[in-house]
Motif scaffolding. Sequence first.
Motif, PDB file in Angstrom:
ATOM      1  N   ARG A 136       0.839  -1.211   0.000  1.00  0.00           N
ATOM      2  CA  ARG A 136       0.000   0.000   0.000  1.00  0.00           C
ATOM      3  C   ARG A 136       0.874   1.261   0.000  1.00  0.00           C
ATOM      4  O   ARG A 136       0.766   2.103  -0.882  1.00  0.00           O
ATOM      5  N   GLN A 137       1.768   1.373   0.968  1.00  0.00           N
ATOM      6  CA  GLN A 137       2.545   2.613   1.094  1.00  0.00           C
ATOM      7  C   GLN A 137       3.518   2.803  -0.066  1.00  0.00           C
ATOM      8  O   GLN A 137       3.607   3.892  -0.639  1.00  0.00           O
ATOM      9  N   VAL A 138       4.276   1.749  -0.396  1.00  0.00           N
ATOM     10  CA  VAL A 138       5.321   1.917  -1.414  1.00  0.00           C
ATOM     11  C   VAL A 138       4.696   2.151  -2.788  1.00  0.00           C
ATOM     12  O   VAL A 138       5.177   2.968  -3.568  1.00  0.00           O
ATOM     13  N   ALA A 157      -5.997   2.758  -5.331  1.00  0.00           N
ATOM     14  CA  ALA A 157      -4.760   3.231  -4.689  1.00  0.00           C
ATOM     15  C   ALA A 157      -4.693   4.748  -4.797  1.00  0.00           C
ATOM     16  O   ALA A 157      -5.044   5.323  -5.823  1.00  0.00           O
ATOM     17  N   LYS A 158      -4.229   5.366  -3.730  1.00  0.00           N
ATOM     18  CA  LYS A 158      -4.119   6.822  -3.712  1.00  0.00           C
ATOM     19  C   LYS A 158      -2.761   7.273  -4.261  1.00  0.00           C
ATOM     20  O   LYS A 158      -1.863   6.461  -4.462  1.00  0.00           O
ATOM     21  N   TYR A 159      -2.620   8.549  -4.437  1.00  0.00           N
ATOM     22  CA  TYR A 159      -1.319   9.201  -4.674  1.00  0.00           C
ATOM     23  C   TYR A 159      -1.378  10.534  -3.956  1.00  0.00           C
ATOM     24  O   TYR A 159      -2.474  10.981  -3.572  1.00  0.00           O
ATOM     25  N   ALA A 160      -0.223  11.175  -3.754  1.00  0.00           N
ATOM     26  CA  ALA A 160      -0.183  12.374  -2.916  1.00  0.00           C
ATOM     27  C   ALA A 160      -1.162  13.440  -3.422  1.00  0.00           C
ATOM     28  O   ALA A 160      -1.181  13.782  -4.605  1.00  0.00           O
ATOM     29  N   SER A 161      -1.940  13.968  -2.480  1.00  0.00           N
ATOM     30  CA  SER A 161      -3.002  14.929  -2.785  1.00  0.00           C
ATOM     31  C   SER A 161      -2.465  16.174  -3.504  1.00  0.00           C
ATOM     32  O   SER A 161      -3.160  16.778  -4.314  1.00  0.00           O
ATOM     33  N   ALA A 207       7.771  26.914  -6.680  1.00  0.00           N
ATOM     34  CA  ALA A 207       7.168  26.519  -5.395  1.00  0.00           C
ATOM     35  C   ALA A 207       7.137  24.999  -5.245  1.00  0.00           C
ATOM     36  O   ALA A 207       7.361  24.476  -4.147  1.00  0.00           O
ATOM     37  N   ILE A 208       6.884  24.286  -6.327  1.00  0.00           N
ATOM     38  CA  ILE A 208       6.836  22.820  -6.241  1.00  0.00           C
ATOM     39  C   ILE A 208       8.222  22.270  -5.911  1.00  0.00           C
ATOM     40  O   ILE A 208       8.379  21.449  -4.999  1.00  0.00           O
ATOM     41  N   GLY A 209       9.235  22.721  -6.633  1.00  0.00           N
ATOM     42  CA  GLY A 209      10.594  22.230  -6.358  1.00  0.00           C
ATOM     43  C   GLY A 209      10.987  22.521  -4.914  1.00  0.00           C
ATOM     44  O   GLY A 209      11.492  21.655  -4.196  1.00  0.00           O
ATOM     45  N   CYS A 243      12.042  15.668   3.481  1.00  0.00           N
ATOM     46  CA  CYS A 243      11.863  15.562   4.935  1.00  0.00           C
ATOM     47  C   CYS A 243      11.396  14.150   5.302  1.00  0.00           C
ATOM     48  O   CYS A 243      11.920  13.499   6.200  1.00  0.00           O
ATOM     49  N   ASN A 244      10.388  13.696   4.551  1.00  0.00           N
ATOM     50  CA  ASN A 244       9.778  12.390   4.799  1.00  0.00           C
ATOM     51  C   ASN A 244      10.725  11.255   4.370  1.00  0.00           C
ATOM     52  O   ASN A 244      10.908  10.268   5.082  1.00  0.00           O
ATOM     53  N   GLN A 245      11.370  11.433   3.221  1.00  0.00           N
ATOM     54  CA  GLN A 245      12.155  10.337   2.649  1.00  0.00           C
ATOM     55  C   GLN A 245      13.486  10.126   3.354  1.00  0.00           C
ATOM     56  O   GLN A 245      14.020   9.013   3.353  1.00  0.00           O
ATOM     57  N   MET A 287       0.855  17.053   2.737  1.00  0.00           N
ATOM     58  CA  MET A 287       1.592  15.883   2.224  1.00  0.00           C
ATOM     59  C   MET A 287       1.990  14.916   3.337  1.00  0.00           C
ATOM     60  O   MET A 287       2.226  13.744   3.089  1.00  0.00           O
ATOM     61  N   PHE A 288       2.116  15.446   4.567  1.00  0.00           N
ATOM     62  CA  PHE A 288       2.554  14.588   5.676  1.00  0.00           C
ATOM     63  C   PHE A 288       1.430  13.725   6.240  1.00  0.00           C
ATOM     64  O   PHE A 288       1.660  12.944   7.155  1.00  0.00           O
ATOM     65  N   GLY A 289       0.231  13.898   5.694  1.00  0.00           N
ATOM     66  CA  GLY A 289      -0.887  13.068   6.127  1.00  0.00           C
ATOM     67  C   GLY A 289      -1.638  13.650   7.306  1.00  0.00           C
ATOM     68  O   GLY A 289      -1.289  14.720   7.820  1.00  0.00           O
TER      69      GLY A 289
HETATM   70  N1  FAQ Z   1      -2.212  12.427  -0.063  1.00  0.00           N
HETATM   71  O1  FAQ Z   1      -2.831   6.416   8.145  1.00  0.00           O
HETATM   72  P1  FAQ Z   1      -2.222   7.483   7.317  1.00  0.00           P
HETATM   73  C1  FAQ Z   1       6.866  12.832  -4.264  1.00  0.00           C
HETATM   74  C2  FAQ Z   1      -3.890   8.668   2.984  1.00  0.00           C
HETATM   75  S1  FAQ Z   1       6.704  12.762  -2.592  1.00  0.00           S
HETATM   76  C3  FAQ Z   1      -3.008  11.375  -0.360  1.00  0.00           C
HETATM   77  O2  FAQ Z   1      -1.469   8.546   8.012  1.00  0.00           O
HETATM   78  P2  FAQ Z   1       0.233   6.445   6.195  1.00  0.00           P
HETATM   79  C4  FAQ Z   1       8.102  13.487  -4.856  1.00  0.00           C
HETATM   80  C5  FAQ Z   1      -3.106   7.410   3.292  1.00  0.00           C
HETATM   81  O3  FAQ Z   1      -2.538   6.865   2.125  1.00  0.00           O
HETATM   82  C6  FAQ Z   1       5.015  12.350  -2.237  1.00  0.00           C
HETATM   83  N2  FAQ Z   1      -3.355  10.440   0.547  1.00  0.00           N
HETATM   84  O4  FAQ Z   1      -1.320   6.789   6.164  1.00  0.00           O
HETATM   85  C7  FAQ Z   1       7.777  14.403  -5.949  1.00  0.00           C
HETATM   86  C8  FAQ Z   1      -4.170   6.556   3.912  1.00  0.00           C
HETATM   87  O5  FAQ Z   1      -5.034   6.057   2.873  1.00  0.00           O
HETATM   88  P3  FAQ Z   1      -5.159   4.475   2.544  1.00  0.00           P
HETATM   89  C9  FAQ Z   1       4.828  10.902  -1.930  1.00  0.00           C
HETATM   90  C10 FAQ Z   1      -2.852  10.573   1.791  1.00  0.00           C
HETATM   91  O6  FAQ Z   1       0.528   5.694   4.960  1.00  0.00           O
HETATM   92  C11 FAQ Z   1       7.956  15.764  -5.776  1.00  0.00           C
HETATM   93  C12 FAQ Z   1      -4.990   7.552   4.688  1.00  0.00           C
HETATM   94  O7  FAQ Z   1      -4.750   8.819   4.068  1.00  0.00           O
HETATM   95  N3  FAQ Z   1       5.567  10.508  -0.777  1.00  0.00           N
HETATM   96  O8  FAQ Z   1       5.998  12.366  -4.889  1.00  0.00           O
HETATM   97  C13 FAQ Z   1      -2.017  11.633   2.155  1.00  0.00           C
HETATM   98  O9  FAQ Z   1       0.608   5.847   7.500  1.00  0.00           O
HETATM   99  C14 FAQ Z   1       7.657  16.659  -6.797  1.00  0.00           C
HETATM  100  C15 FAQ Z   1      -4.644   7.585   6.163  1.00  0.00           C
HETATM  101  O10 FAQ Z   1      -3.342   8.171   6.392  1.00  0.00           O
HETATM  102  C16 FAQ Z   1       5.233   9.388  -0.062  1.00  0.00           C
HETATM  103  O11 FAQ Z   1       4.296   8.718  -0.398  1.00  0.00           O
HETATM  104  C17 FAQ Z   1      -1.702  12.585   1.174  1.00  0.00           C
HETATM  105  N4  FAQ Z   1      -0.927  13.653   1.429  1.00  0.00           N
HETATM  106  O12 FAQ Z   1       0.948   7.898   6.125  1.00  0.00           O
HETATM  107  C18 FAQ Z   1       7.341  13.952  -7.201  1.00  0.00           C
HETATM  108  C19 FAQ Z   1       6.116   9.067   1.108  1.00  0.00           C
HETATM  109  N5  FAQ Z   1      -1.696  11.495   3.461  1.00  0.00           N
HETATM  110  O13 FAQ Z   1      -3.824   4.048   1.986  1.00  0.00           O
HETATM  111  C20 FAQ Z   1       7.060  14.855  -8.249  1.00  0.00           C
HETATM  112  C21 FAQ Z   1       5.853   7.683   1.667  1.00  0.00           C
HETATM  113  C22 FAQ Z   1      -2.323  10.380   3.901  1.00  0.00           C
HETATM  114  O14 FAQ Z   1      -5.490   3.772   3.819  1.00  0.00           O
HETATM  115  C23 FAQ Z   1       7.234  16.219  -8.024  1.00  0.00           C
HETATM  116  N6  FAQ Z   1       4.603   7.601   2.335  1.00  0.00           N
HETATM  117  N7  FAQ Z   1      -3.025   9.839   2.892  1.00  0.00           N
HETATM  118  O15 FAQ Z   1      -6.227   4.392   1.497  1.00  0.00           O
HETATM  119  C24 FAQ Z   1       4.414   7.907   3.658  1.00  0.00           C
HETATM  120  O16 FAQ Z   1       5.329   8.289   4.366  1.00  0.00           O
HETATM  121  C25 FAQ Z   1       3.025   7.718   4.225  1.00  0.00           C
HETATM  122  O17 FAQ Z   1       2.312   6.858   3.370  1.00  0.00           O
HETATM  123  C26 FAQ Z   1       2.238   9.048   4.433  1.00  0.00           C
HETATM  124  C27 FAQ Z   1       0.836   8.709   4.975  1.00  0.00           C
HETATM  125  C28 FAQ Z   1       2.964   9.915   5.442  1.00  0.00           C
HETATM  126  C29 FAQ Z   1       2.067   9.812   3.116  1.00  0.00           C
END
Ligand code: FAQ
Length: 311
Positions: free
Chosen positions: A35-37, A104-108, A122-124, A133-135, A196-198
């Motif tokens: 799910r997460q990865v 499956a979700k992706y970052a909001s 701003a995005i960069g 920070c997270n990674q 983004m941090f959830g």
């Molecule tokens: N957006 O129980 P938690 C990048 C969902 S970096 C959408 O706290 P968890 C680089 C969550 O999936 C961005 N959904 O979940 C780049 C869960 O739903 P589910 C990606 C969100 O997993 C830069 C539900 O809410 N980085 O792309 C969000 O323990 C520029 C409950 O939440 C990562 O994914 C959100 N913001 O913590 C690319 C880092 N937040 O699955 C291009 C790895 C939460 O039950 C351009 N992931 N949800 O349906 C993580 O560290 C964790 O998965 C969190 C969420 C911290 C994101």
Amino acid sequence: SLSDLEQAFQAKIDAEQKIEPKDWMPAKYRSNLVRQVSQHGHSEVIGMQPEGNWITRAPSLRRKAVLLAKVQDEAGHGLYLYSATETLGTSRAELIEALQTGKAKYASIFNYPTQTWGDIGAIGWLVDGAAICNQVSLQRTSYGPYARSMIRICKEESFHQRQGYQIMIELAKGTPAQKAMAQDSLNRFYWPSLMMFGPHDSDSAHSAQSMKWKIKRETNDDLRQKFIDQTVPQIEYLGLEHPDKDLKWNEERGHYDNGEIDWEEFTSVINGNGHCNRQRISHHVAAHEEGSWVREAQNAYNKKMKARRAS
Ligand code: FAQ
């Protein structure tokens, strides 16, 4: 017995040993990781779209080349993360299907539109900054292939973060119109970056178990606090106004207190109702269909080579 296996598994995690693809693991550890990865990988892939929108309109040849390289890096990150997910026994086709059907979700953040060149800055700066920070903490995640992918990804993300901040510096120190553009982009991307941090730790469904298994190494709120604190001097250096009017240094905590995030907006965007959710997915579906001949050709070639080796 199962509980002996589970105890040995937890002991290994507690001793900071990595779990590798062929090791025994609880079914829920596996599914939580998938799910997460995979969602992390989908974020990288969908994250190419808002920036891709500006490749043809970058203000100079140099900016175009830099942006092109950055967007290409995101595709690479998606690839490492999908590969890490595949080691857990989920196929690429299943992953893509889950993304395209909304399972499956992706970052909001990637459901917000990029309206101006300032948004690329701003995005960069903010989005890659929050991602780093997270990674950085995920470099120590318990699953070996995920941890190793994070090491390389973090190096590339720091380049991304700097290119974004450099765009912001140029705009913020430029003409009044350029400075206004930088401020507007900061205003629109600041709050979604915090999201983004959830959700807050108290509302996070997966945090407690993920922390115990060391899939996650720091909580959503702790990482968000780190990002809030590090962003304050960066905004000051640019000479821009902070978008959070309630932000205040808390001497006792040694951190900034911040205004509340609009969690209704967060929920609405992750449930598919952001500005660009439909556009992002339909674009992905179209690109995937257009590329189907490549996959078919590759499969036909592999089949032919396999038959040739067998004969
Ligand atoms: N957006 O129980 P938690 C990048 C969902 S970096 C959408 O706290 P968890 C680089 C969550 O999936 C961005 N959904 O979940 C780049 C869960 O739903 P589910 C990606 C969100 O997993 C830069 C539900 O809410 N980085 O792309 C969000 O323990 C520029 C409950 O939440 C990562 O994914 C959100 N913001 O913590 C690319 C880092 N937040 O699955 C291009 C790895 C939460 O039950 C351009 N992931 N949800 O349906 C993580 O560290 C964790 O998965 C969190 C969420 C911290 C994101």
